[in-house]
Every structure is written in structure tokens, then in C-alpha cells.
Design a protein around this motif. Structure first.
Motif, PDB file in Angstrom:
ATOM      1  N   SER A 244       0.934  -0.947   0.176  1.00 45.59           N
ATOM      2  CA  SER A 244      -0.123   0.136   0.036  1.00 45.59           C
ATOM      3  C   SER A 244       1.071   1.276  -0.055  1.00 45.59           C
ATOM      4  N   LEU A 245       0.126   2.135  -0.509  1.00 44.71           N
ATOM      5  CA  LEU A 245       0.811   3.432  -0.448  1.00 44.71           C
ATOM      6  C   LEU A 245      -0.271   4.800   0.259  1.00 44.71           C
ATOM      7  N   TYR A 246       0.450   5.628   0.928  1.00 43.38           N
ATOM      8  CA  TYR A 246      -0.555   6.574   1.306  1.00 43.38           C
ATOM      9  C   TYR A 246       0.454   7.996   1.830  1.00 43.38           C
ATOM     10  N   VAL A 247      -0.407   8.968   1.675  1.00 37.21           N
ATOM     11  CA  VAL A 247       0.357  10.387   1.809  1.00 37.21           C
ATOM     12  C   VAL A 247      -0.214  11.022   3.094  1.00 37.21           C
ATOM     13  N   THR A 248       0.668  11.419   4.006  1.00 36.52           N
ATOM     14  CA  THR A 248       0.190  12.362   4.675  1.00 36.52           C
ATOM     15  C   THR A 248       1.011  13.801   4.602  1.00 36.52           C
ATOM     16  N   GLY A 249       1.018  14.773   5.580  1.00 36.83           N
ATOM     17  CA  GLY A 249       1.654  16.034   5.455  1.00 36.83           C
ATOM     18  C   GLY A 249       0.935  17.326   6.039  1.00 36.83           C
ATOM     19  N   ASP A 250       1.605  18.336   5.731  1.00 43.44           N
ATOM     20  CA  ASP A 250       1.187  19.514   6.147  1.00 43.44           C
ATOM     21  C   ASP A 250       0.675  20.426   4.938  1.00 43.44           C
ATOM     22  N   ILE A 251      -0.642  20.322   4.665  1.00 39.29           N
ATOM     23  CA  ILE A 251      -0.637  21.210   3.398  1.00 39.29           C
ATOM     24  C   ILE A 251      -2.009  21.954   3.667  1.00 39.29           C
ATOM     25  N   TYR A 252      -2.533  22.336   5.070  1.00 38.61           N
ATOM     26  CA  TYR A 252      -3.602  23.248   5.428  1.00 38.61           C
ATOM     27  C   TYR A 252      -3.500  23.458   6.763  1.00 38.61           C
ATOM     28  N   ARG A 253      -3.638  24.650   7.007  1.00 35.79           N
ATOM     29  CA  ARG A 253      -3.582  25.253   8.362  1.00 35.79           C
ATOM     30  C   ARG A 253      -5.087  25.790   8.712  1.00 35.79           C
ATOM     31  N   GLY A 254      -5.699  25.233   9.757  1.00 35.20           N
ATOM     32  CA  GLY A 254      -6.866  25.880  10.194  1.00 35.20           C
ATOM     33  C   GLY A 254      -6.642  26.740  11.325  1.00 35.20           C
ATOM     34  N   SER A 255      -7.157  26.532  12.620  1.00 37.58           N
ATOM     35  CA  SER A 255      -7.013  27.123  13.884  1.00 37.58           C
ATOM     36  C   SER A 255      -5.633  27.098  14.188  1.00 37.58           C
ATOM     37  N   ASP A 256      -4.937  25.986  13.864  1.00 41.18           N
ATOM     38  CA  ASP A 256      -3.337  25.866  14.258  1.00 41.18           C
ATOM     39  C   ASP A 256      -2.483  26.929  13.761  1.00 41.18           C
TER      40      ASP A 256
END
Length: 759
Positions: free
Chosen positions: A639-651
């Protein structure tokens, strides 16, 4: 010799003449077969067999028109028709006693395209259509979200009788969380999906007296039989008929909080400030009724004095917290008659076929909500006490009113939102019916009970919705009914499961604002840590969930039931308490105060999500223990999956605005000879779909991906240190962590990648 040759030729001509005579008298057995690519129809003793590459996957015993049985007597390929068209000649065994000039014979036209068979027939006198299929010891899934029968959680409907008509009333429905999604669509373990394209109510009787009976109170046969080895493949062909599911924006896939009763704007802003103080990230909130003037504190659709100057406080939420704001809407005025186009004699529901009503509905929402920043809606009440006998501006048969109204509600609200915000909007509803998928972003699982039984039942609801083909589903995390505060362990387990829902929305109070609030700062630091971890995990998963939601037309629903993925595994048919999230994760929520549960791992190779050094072979049931801070999650090998930091909300309030994102590409190779694909939807590159591939041979692993718009890191799970690592044809160095069994390699943005690792 010459005489003998003449005699042989004469016999040959005589044979041809005899065959011609037989053809004029009726089709031979050979003529009752029809080949279309890899598919074949054959008329035999049991009825019409439908085959794929020589294997029968469905058999039609007969049709029924106005409850009169119609037997298929001939299968013909009409002259001049394409290879994908055939005709069934059906003899009706009697009359209905009501219809003038009831036909003795009927022609059913069949078309085949890419494994999707479409059966069509009509007659002015028809009002009831039925189909009888031979039961092949198969198992059936779909049709309704409710836990049918008697709150049974197993999704398998074999042996049951199911009514397909949107309704919610009754004591049993109360116990079943008001689940209100329905569809004239089911999936069979035999390898097909059945879709009757009608809004008319129906009844399905599964595997009774050797037959499965499909019935709808409608005037035409408009039925699809869709072949596929998995639910994903079946849904792909199904969406080609009803339209692709609606796209979902980034902000709707993070944590969403709400109260059933808000005292005003000050409370909303105070809640968000408290969440920021705890560093629990959020991406959206919504305002539930009551917030307006008029009937049921809603019908005017404005913001009352307690929510005055909405453009100001919504702007603060947008600007300072990086969050979007939605609102509750209903298709009714609750007795307020100051609205054009209400259904006559039932002056509370809006007639969604009346042009004047639609103009006023859109005007109020546009000027009073969209213009001040409302970006989406929680859509409620289309399933409650709906007047079946009301006369619409555009008449609709009584048998179709409830289902049609739910469809129109989704379509109309989507049109309003799309006119104001294009694709950057979101709507989710409790009531849904087939063909709402292009207009409805998500289904929420009803007014669930705030206890262990409610959470368990809601998960079973989610599995049924998945089989029906609604791609994004979410629970009222923490439960809806009750007085607010719930058991801390229950809350933790619900949050941990909610983070793996299609939509992650969390309720912060009791019904109507009663009792003590359910905000995390009223609980222990231990619960706050669980809340924070669930929200942070959800944020990190946005690249993955965004890609899943926006490729569901080809890759299927986000929360995949086990039998949806493994229809040939009999152990999956009754499973309701675990599922696959996308293709990579097996999620097993904790549904009782106990810290132990069993998990069934299907065929393949699996890893512990929290510790990839722990590997498991499939086709086995495990007894697992889950500590307070996590639930069992497994990652599928290959399997392959992608995580990361591409959107900032209240953080953004403690991390700052996003200047440059970062991605992590997680790759878990399969066995030699296996490969897998993940389609990444790059939100930072105009939503371009980027096909990532992972292949494994005996001595090599290869990962390929198109250029990404932000820097990334590959984390490749390997049992041993690599012999060599090659990046785009050049040998390179990478870090291998022997303890964690992870090879890590940073990748630059803006270039296509081919990573080869020799073992």
C-alpha cells in the motif's frame, strides 16, 4: 467421382434449406445466446444466465408487470443493432384485470457497456414492476442505512424483506438513530450490483423460496445489473450512470465542531479561543438552529440579534482562525406562511418544484448567509413527517414523493451553494437517496444515542451507507441525544474512531443545549490529550482523505465495508465493526468499555499502524488490546498513502500561516510480483491527479511519482537495509532505521521521481 461430388453438394444444400426452415419456425438453442465482448447472455431452463468469461454470476428467472409474471421466451439480437444490444421477448402469463389492452407479449431491450447491463421496457398501463433473480447462495448488502431488522448490525440482508422509501418515524427508528439514507441499489457477493433507476418506493425480498425479488411501484422497467469483482469496481460503473460524487474542499476534511444550541456569537468565538489555548486544531464549525427569526427560530433564515453583524464574527473566524463556517438549514417553515410556494394543504414544507419558492429560498440564503460568509450547510428535516399526498407545482406520483423530495433538496441546496461559492462549499444531510451523490458532500449518521450502543449502531449504519455508494459519511462524534456530558472513556473512543470517518464532526453540548457542556476543557487532561491527538492525526491525514474523497468516482467510498473489498471471503459478510479507510488502513474501533476486542485480518500481509515492525499474516482473527490513547489500526502490505502539512486551520494561531507545505510518502511494498497505485490529488497544484506507483520484484522495490509542488520525504518500510538506492537514475544515500525498519529519503519539489531500491 463427378457424380459423387454432385451428390455431396446436393446433401449440403439440403442441410442449409432445412436449417433455414428451422430458423423461420423459431430460434434454435444457439440463437438464444448473445455474446458482447467478454459477456454472454444465455437462455436456459432456469432463466436468463448472465456470464463473464464463461462463469455465470446472475440468473434472471422472470419479470413481473402489474404483478403478472413475464417469462423470457426468446433472446434476439435485432437486425442492424450494435454488438452491445439485444432484445428479450417476454410472454405475460395472464392479465392484471385492470389495464385496458394489457399486452400478451413484451419486448425488453438490453444494452451492455463495460459490464453494465441495462434492461428497459414500458407500457402505458404499467404501475408495478418486478424482477425475479435466482438465488445463488449469495449475500446481499445495501438499500438502507437503518439497522434492519430489529437493530441487527450485520449488513447482510440475506433472507430479509426490505422497504425502500425514505422514512424516519417510529420508536424503532428512534433506537436506530434516525438513520435516513436509502437507495434502490444493492451489492451481491456473487459479483454484481443491482440498481433500479427510480424514485418510486420499492420492496426487496432476498433469497426467499429460491428467488430474490426486486419490486418498485413505477411505470417502467429501468434496471441496471452491474458486474464487478469488488464493490469499488461496481460503484465505478454505477457512478457512470448517476454522475460522479461531489467534490469536497480541504477545509471540510479536518475537525469540525458544533453545538446543538448556541447562545450567540460570543459563545462560538469563546469556544474557538479555548480550543486554541489547548492547541487542538480545527478547520470548520457550523451554527445549528436556532439562530434565526420566524417559525421554529429558522424560517426567516437570517441571523438574530445574538448573532448580529455576522460578516464581522464570521470574518474573524475566517481570518484569525483559518476556519470556515456553515449553518443549519431545513426545507420547511414550521408554520410560517410568509413564504411563496409552500405545499398546499401542508403549508410548512417548501415546494421544491415551484419556481417562486426556489427564487425566494435562494434569495434569503444568498443575501442573509452566503454574502456574510456562510460556506456550507447541515441539511436537516427532509425525512420528517413529509406529506406524501400533497400536490406539487410539478406533479409527482405519490409513490415517489418522499424519495424525490430528498433528491431535490440536495440538488437545490447544491445549486444555491455552487452559485455563491463554486466548488469551495460543503453540504451534508441526514436523509439521502440515490442520485444525490453529485449534489451532496456527505451523509451524517443521524441523531445517535450518546452511549456505547449508540456508537456501535452508528458504525453499523456507516457500513450500510458505504455499500449504497455514498462516499463520505460521518458520525455525530460523542452522540446527539442526551444531556451533554458523557463518560470520558466513551468520549475518547468516539474521538479516536471519528478521526477515521469520512467527515469528522464533534458535538460539544447536549440536545437543545441541556445539561453540562461536552467541551474538552470540562474533562481531564488525559481526555484533552486524546482529543488533541485525534485532531492532529486528522490534520495530518488531509492529503490522504482529500485524495480519497475526490477520486471516489473511480476508487469507491472512503469507509469500505469488509465484504465490499473481500466479497469472496465468507468471514466478511457479517462484519460491521471494522472497515478499510481507503485502500491502506483497516480500522477497528473500540465499542465497549473493555480494552480488548477481536479483529479479522483478511488475506494479505498487515502491519500495526503505530509500530510497523509488527507484521501479521492475514486470513486470521486476532485478539488485540487497546490502551486508552489509541484504537487498533492496521496498514495493509502493498500500500501507498500520503500524509503531511498542506492546510492550516486554527493551528495557524500557534504554528503560523502555511508558507510551504510538506508531504510524507508512506510506502509498504508487497510480496515479490505485487504492485499498487495511489492517486494523489494535489490541492496545491490545481487539484491535478498524480498517479503514484509502488512495485516489488524479488530483489528490487520501485516507487514512481509525478512532480509534487512541495518538498516531501519517502518512508519506505523494509525488513532489511538496502544494498543500493537510486534516485532518477543516479545512486544516492538514504537513511535506514534498522530498529523501525524504515528507509527515509528527502525529495525535492518540482521533479518527477523514480526511486529504486535494491535489496
Amino acid at each position: 467421382m463427378h457424380h459423387l461430388r454432385q451428390h455431396g453438394l446436393g446433401l449440403w444444400l439440403l442441410a442449409l434449406l432445412l436449417l433455414g426452415a428451422c430458423a423461420t419456425q423459431g430460434p434454435t438453442s444457439d440463437q438464444n445466446h448473445w455474446q458482447s465482448g467478454d459477456y454472454r447472455l444465455s437462455l436456459g431452463e432456469r432463466g436468463l444466465d448472465i456470464e463473464y468469461r464463461g462463469e455465470v454470476f446472475a440468473t434472471i428467472d422472470s419479470f413481473e408487470f402489474n404483478f403478472v409474471k413475464g417469462t423470457i421466451t426468446e433472446l434476439v439480437k435485432p437486425s442492424g443493432s450494435s454488438d452491445g444490444q439485444a432484445r428479450l421477448d417476454v410472454v405475460l402469463e395472464g392479465e392484471d384485470g385492470y389495464t385496458h389492452d394489457f399486452p400478451e407479449r413484451l419486448r425488453v431491450m438490453v444494452t451492455q457497456e463495460n459490464g453494465r447491463f441495462h434492461f428497459e421496457a414500458s407500457h402505458p398501463g404499467f404501475h408495478h414492476i418486478g424482477i425475479n433473480l435466482v438465488d445463488r447462495d449469495e449475500h446481499y448488502f445495501g438499500l438502507l442505512e437503518k439497522l434492519y431488522p430489529d437493530n441487527r448490525k450485520s449488513p447482510d440482508l440475506r433472507g430479509e424483506t426490505v422497504t425502500v422509501d425514505v422514512y424516519h418515524q417510529g420508536e424503532r427508528d428512534y433506537a436506530e438513530n434516525y438513520a435516513s439514507a436509502f437507495s434502490a441499489f444493492y451489492i451481491s457477493s456473487a459479483g454484481y450490483g443491482s440498481f433500479f433507476d427510480t424514485f418510486a418506493k420499492g420492496e426487496y425480498r432476498f433469497a426467499q423460496s429460491g428467488l430474490t425479488h426486486v419490486y418498485h411501484q413505477t411505470d417502467a422497467l429501468d434496471w441496471y445489473l452491474i458486474h464487478g469483482p469488488t464493490g469499488q469496481r461496481i460503484h465505478r460503473r454505477y457512478y457512470e450512470v448517476i454522475g460522479e460524487p461531489k467534490s469536497v474542499p480541504l477545509w471540510a476534511l479536518g475537525p469540525v465542531v458544533w453545538r446543538d444550541y448556541n447562545t450567540g456569537k460570543a459563545e462560538i468565538l469563546s469556544d474557538l479561543e479555548h480550543f486554541s489555548a489547548l492547541r487542538i486544531p480545527l478547520t470548520a464549525t457550523f451554527v445549528d438552529r436556532p439562530y434565526s427569526d420566524g417559525g421554529h427560530e429558522w424560517s426567516k433564515m437570517n441571523f438574530t440579534e445574538a448573532f448580529a453583524d455576522p460578516e464581522e464574527w464570521i470574518g474573524t473566524i475566517n481570518r484569525d482562525y483559518g476556519m470556515e463556517v456553515m449553518s443549519w438549514v431545513g426545507p420547511m417553515t414550521f408554520g410560517d406562511t410568509d413564504f411563496p410556494g409552500l405545499l398546499p394543504n401542508h403549508r410548512t414544507y417548501i415546494d421544491l418544484t415551484d419556481p417562486e419558492a426556489l427564487v425566494e429560498f435562494e434569495r434569503r440564503l444568498q443575501t442573509l448567509q452566503y454574502d456574510v460568509g456562510i460556506r456550507g450547510h447541515k441539511m436537516d428535516r427532509a425525512d420528517e413527517n413529509f406529506p406524501m399526498t400533497a400536490l406539487w407545482h410539478e406533479p409527482v406520483p405519490e409513490s415517489q414523493t418522499r424519495n424525490t423530495y430528498v433528491y431535490l433538496y440536495s440538488k437545490v441546496i447544491d445549486q444555491f451553494l455552487r452559485g455563491a461559492h463554486g466548488d469551495n462549499q460543503f453540504n451534508f444531510a441526514r436523509a439521502a437517496y440515490h442520485r444525490t451523490q453529485p449534489f451532496l458532500s456527505a451523509v451524517w449518521g443521524g441523531d445517535v444515542r450518546p452511549n456505547w450502543q449508540g456508537m456501535a449502531g452508528n458504525l453499523a449504519n456507516a457500513m450500510r451507507v458505504g455499500f449504497m455508494g455514498f462516499p463520505v459519511w460521518g458520525s455525530d462524534t460523542g452522540g446527539y441525544l442526551g444531556d451533554g456530558r458523557i463518560d470520558e472513556k466513551l468520549y475518547a473512543r468516539w474521538l479516536q474512531w471519528g478521526a477515521w470517518n469520512g467527515m469528522f464532526e464533534i458535538k460539544l453540548d447536549g440536545i437543545g443545549g441541556q445539561g453540562e457542556d461536552r467541551v474538552p476543557w470540562h474533562y481531564s487532561e488525559r481526555l484533552q490529550a486524546v482529543f488533541r491527538e485525534a485532531a492532529e492525526q486528522r490534520m495530518a491525514m488531509i492529503p490522504y482523505s482529500y485524495s480519497l474523497a475526490n477520486t471516489s468516482a473511480s476508487n469507491g467510498v472512503l469507509m469500505k465495508p469488509m465484504a465490499y473489498v473481500y466479497p469472496n471471503d465468507e468471514h466478511t459478510y457479517d462484519l460491521w465493526d471494522q472497515y478499510l479507510f481507503g485502500e491502506a488502513f483497516l480500522v477497528a474501533p473500540m465499542l465497549s468499555p473493555d480494552d480488548q476486542r477481536s479483529v479479522y485480518l483478511p488475506a494479505g500481509h498487515w502491519y500495526d499502524f503505530y509500530d510497523l515492525t509488527r507484521a501479521f499474516d492475514g486470513k486470521r482473527t486476532l485478539s488485540v488490546t487497546a490502551e486508552f490513547d489509541r484504537i487498533p489500526v492496521f496498514v495493509r502490505g502493498n500500500s501507498l498513502y500520503v500524509t503531511g502539512d498542506i492546510y492550516r486551520g486554527s493551528d495557524r494561531r500557534w504554528r503560523g500561516p502555511l508558507e510551504q507545505g510538506r508531504l510524507i510518502l508512506h510506502a509498504l511494498p508487497g510480496r515479490p510480483g505485487q504492485d499498487t497505485v495511489f492517486t494523489y490529488v494535489d490541492a496545491l497544484d490545481g487539484d491535478r491527479e498524480k498517479r503514484m506507483t509502488l512495485t516489488r520484484s524479488v530483489n528490487e522495490v520501485t516507487l514512481q511519482t509525478p512532480a509534487l509542488t512541495v518538498p516531501s520525504v519517502v518512508r519506505l518500510r523494509l525488513d532489511q537495509a538496502p544494498a543500493q538506492v537510486w534516485l532518477n537514475g543516479a545512486r544516492t544515500e538514504a537513511t535506514y532505521d534498522a530498529e523501525r525498519k524504515i528507509l527515509a529519503l528527502p525529495l525535492s519539489a518540482g521533479q518527477d521521481i523514480e526511486l529504486r531500491v535494491t535489496l
